[in-house]
Scaffold this motif. Sequence first.
Motif, short mmCIF file in Angstrom:
data_model
loop_
_atom_site.label_atom_id
_atom_site.label_comp_id
_atom_site.label_asym_id
_atom_site.label_seq_id
_atom_site.Cartn_x
_atom_site.Cartn_y
_atom_site.Cartn_z
N CYS A 30 -6.25 21.32 32.30
CA CYS A 30 -5.50 21.51 31.05
C CYS A 30 -4.24 22.34 31.29
O CYS A 30 -4.31 23.41 31.87
CB CYS A 30 -6.40 22.20 30.03
N CYS A 51 -3.92 23.82 22.04
CA CYS A 51 -4.07 22.45 22.55
C CYS A 51 -2.80 21.66 22.26
O CYS A 51 -2.35 21.60 21.12
CB CYS A 51 -5.27 21.77 21.92
N ARG A 52 -2.25 21.05 23.30
CA ARG A 52 -0.98 20.31 23.17
C ARG A 52 -1.20 18.85 22.83
O ARG A 52 -0.27 18.08 22.78
CB ARG A 52 -0.23 20.42 24.49
N CYS A 62 -2.08 16.63 24.68
CA CYS A 62 -1.51 15.75 25.70
C CYS A 62 -2.52 14.71 26.15
O CYS A 62 -2.14 13.63 26.59
CB CYS A 62 -1.03 16.57 26.89
N CYS A 121 -7.03 15.68 29.43
CA CYS A 121 -8.45 15.97 29.61
C CYS A 121 -9.35 14.74 29.48
O CYS A 121 -10.56 14.86 29.57
CB CYS A 121 -8.88 17.03 28.61
S1 SF4 Z 1 -5.61 18.84 28.43
FE1 SF4 Z 1 -6.75 18.39 26.56
S2 SF4 Z 1 -7.36 20.39 25.81
FE2 SF4 Z 1 -5.70 20.75 27.26
S3 SF4 Z 1 -3.83 20.74 26.02
FE3 SF4 Z 1 -4.12 18.65 26.76
S4 SF4 Z 1 -5.25 17.65 25.09
FE4 SF4 Z 1 -5.46 19.87 24.75
#
Ligand code: SF4
Lengths: 468, 386
Positions: free
Chosen positions: B87, B15-16, B18, B21
Amino acid sequence: MEEDTIEKISQIVGSDYISTRDDVLLSYSVSASTGYDQVKPSAVVRPGSTEEVSKILKVANEANLKVTPRCGGSSLQGEVIPAEGSLVIELMRLDSFELHEDLRAATIGAGVTFGKLDKLLKAYGLWLPVYPESSLVATVAGNVAVNGAGPGSTAYGCIAEMVLGLEVVLPDGRIIQTGSEANPNAPGPFLRYAFGPDLTGLFIGSLGSLGIITKVSVKLSKRMEEFHYQTYGFQEAEQAENFLIELKNDNVNAVFASIYEGRILGFFMDMLGEEYHIPEHDWPPFTVSVTLGRLRKDQLESDVKRAAEICKDLGGGVIGISELPRGEWDDRMRTFARSSYAHGWHWRILYHHQTPSNWHKSIEAIWDVMDEYALLGHTAGFATGHSSYNFYPHLYYFPEDEEEEQRVREAHVDLSKRLFKTGAVPFKLAPYWVEGVKEMQEYMKVLKGIKDVLDPKGIMHPGVMGGL
Amino acid sequence: MEPDMEQLMEELHQCRRCGICRNAVYDAKGFDGICPVYENSTGFETSFMRGKIIVALALLNGELEKTAKSSESLFDCTLCGNCTQICPAEFEPAHTLELVRGVLAEVPNQVREEIAHKILSNNNPYEEDNSRKRKWISELGFDIPTNGEILYFVGCTAGMRIPEVAKNTAKILKAADLPFAVLEEEPCCGSVLLRTGKPEAAAETAERVSNAIKESGAKKIVVSCAGCLKTLKEDFPNKFDIELPEVLHILELADNLLQEGRLKPKALPGKNTVTYHDPCHMGRELGVYESPRRVIQAIPNVNLAEMETNRETAICCGAGGGLRSYNSELAKKIASRRVQDAVETGANILATACPFCEHNLQSGAEILGEDIPIRDVVSLLAECVE
Ligand code: SF4
Ligand SMILES: Cc1cc2nc3c(=O)[nH]c(=O)nc-3n(C[C@H](O)[C@H](O)[C@H](O)COP(=O)(O)OP(=O)(O)OC[C@H]3O[C@@H](n4cnc5c(N)ncnc54)[C@H](O)[C@@H]3O)c2cc1C
Ligand code: SF4
């Protein structure tokens, strides 16, 4: 945090929208910056209006409670990691949108992301032509607070250039409006530099240390539909640099332009080559990837022709592979999220601005540091406006390897010092720049003076902005 | 089936952070929001996947105490997989969260224990005599054997709560002149056990199902529930190494039968505009998007109107991942938002292909005060081929 302070805040927002639960606090102790230590706040509140933000800040000020503003939580340099024990004020519920079509402007709440705004504007054939590559999660207000940039910035500059005014709640709870909207009788946002000095600018890039931005008024433009994607190849860095400079000089409208050096291009191809259907190619040492954009076809045709001429005059060649810039532009709201991560590694980023003519100096400093510290990494970047080039080198480490992580931290500080010496300036004045900005003591003193006036108790997000 | 903790931790570390989601609106790719739990709850970071992963890591590495309260957010998720769809990282967050639930066995959770107990002792989650799963057959006017080459695997919800779906599935098969069987004592497929984090119990039910199917002599299995479809078709081979004969949804089969001319639907009375809600298990999980739509469009007098989010980006009905049991208020609220999406299309029928979705969307319509009929596509088709 005192029980009665929590009680007061919960009376403002309703008990559902304040939390002191351990799991919730943990999830607000980090941001997208994987390479930073987590720090737990003492509570998180999600206000639903500017008035609620104002009341919360009054309570916080009275209680001497430190406060951390937060929007999308997507910042990458630890900017939104809260001060120990502080109250996180998360603004994603402020999702208003007001279009001033005749003024080609919009006023939007702090919780509106670029992605959401883009959809709203598309219905009117308009856009806000700067897209950070975190547009699906970053808010416009959060981006203003860091003075971000993204695809579109090559033509239009950083987000600051788009701002017409702000609604800000000051640390003591006062609500102020800047720009032409400071006149309540004005028809809306139409001029930023009204009423004397530019108070708007004070809050742009202030990382939440001077007040909380609750609304942003932005310039809009008619949405472009005419694009051309091309790659241009050069043997020398200087030729590629001059190519960007000449495009600007000749008013060729590159909405997104990046220089790729061989090593970096290889990295990018590994990540995205297949997804963007970029054909195999024997790339030159320096590749410039350009998306040209215009409202009208005739303008675009002229730009395409001129770009090819400039390239040739500089001794380069048109490569003819359009998939690279097309992928970057079409997927502009998240190219970075798709491309800039190495499998399972953590990393630190070092956002900075250079001039296009100094592009190679950043590259040299970045590779030198990576080699000296024996680190894995790369850098990406793009032209940002009049005469600047935005870089974002990444330094990777394996999350379980503490020694390597320490090396990354040291390399990070070292690199910021070296970059400062090359003439680079910080992009988002994150904590690690403190070393560099020591050479600017007088400037920082003035900033500190302003901070003391607006926030005498120092409650607003202490620690950011060079440690103010 | 021992969980591979190292691999699980590695996936969680993908999990980045980011945050895409949460509520990404990405017009060009059809996303209008991502996480139904975020959209319909108080919306703290723990409501959507990024926060859930942080909580999961902290529970697994001991930073958070494993209590019912501290793990609540892991269960407030429909596992709809819309976050997985967008994701950018190299893992599948919804599947990973399902695994996390499975390894957090010590976390006290009364709801999942009760469900598991009911399923293991009654072969269905409704605490009823399992032979009732065949009761609807008596209302059909024709009998169905318990052995045969085509097996209709009814599922607990169609069998015991929405028998109309079962009856209509049978009517479609009959209309196409396809002989089929229904098990004497059909065990639960175990979907709910897997989703709520009871993998051992699911392995036990899988064994029961596999034996029963073997005994029936089935060469092809037809289901009418998206949950059964995903479990039998994907989880059985992937998680339990159980290979079943071909499994397909009745609408996939009906789509073929319509194309072959073996089903000839008459017009549905009146002028009808139908909007189709993609069940997460059938759509995002298995990629079955077009056959239900083709079936709808094959019915004379029916137009199909798409909701703003559809196919890969469809917002969940709210019932999945055990949420209807864990937090029924939230599940119903999510459903009411989905019904609102349907109403906005101007359609006069909201159709789906999963009894769970149908049931929850019904609750959503009640909350919303909308009287838009919620139908299974199976029922729409059965009405026209009888
Ligand atoms: S979209 Fe959500 S689950 Fe996927 S890497 Fe980004 S924060 Fe993590
Ligand atoms: C995949 C990815 C790609 C990225 N690409 C880019 C890019 O192309 N360009 C770019 O500029 N950045 C990029 N970033 C970094 C980040 O997305 C931006 O800095 C973004 O603008 C932060 O906005 P946010 O809403 O998430 O703010 P947050 O992360 O919540 O906050 C950022 C800072 O602003 C302050 N702040 C937030 N909201 C307010 C407010 N309303 N009032 C006052 N202060 C506030 C916070 O205290 C913090 O200091 C990227 C990040 C990721 C994860
Ligand atoms: S699986 Fe669905 S409900 Fe669960 S976090 Fe992802 S988007 Fe939200």
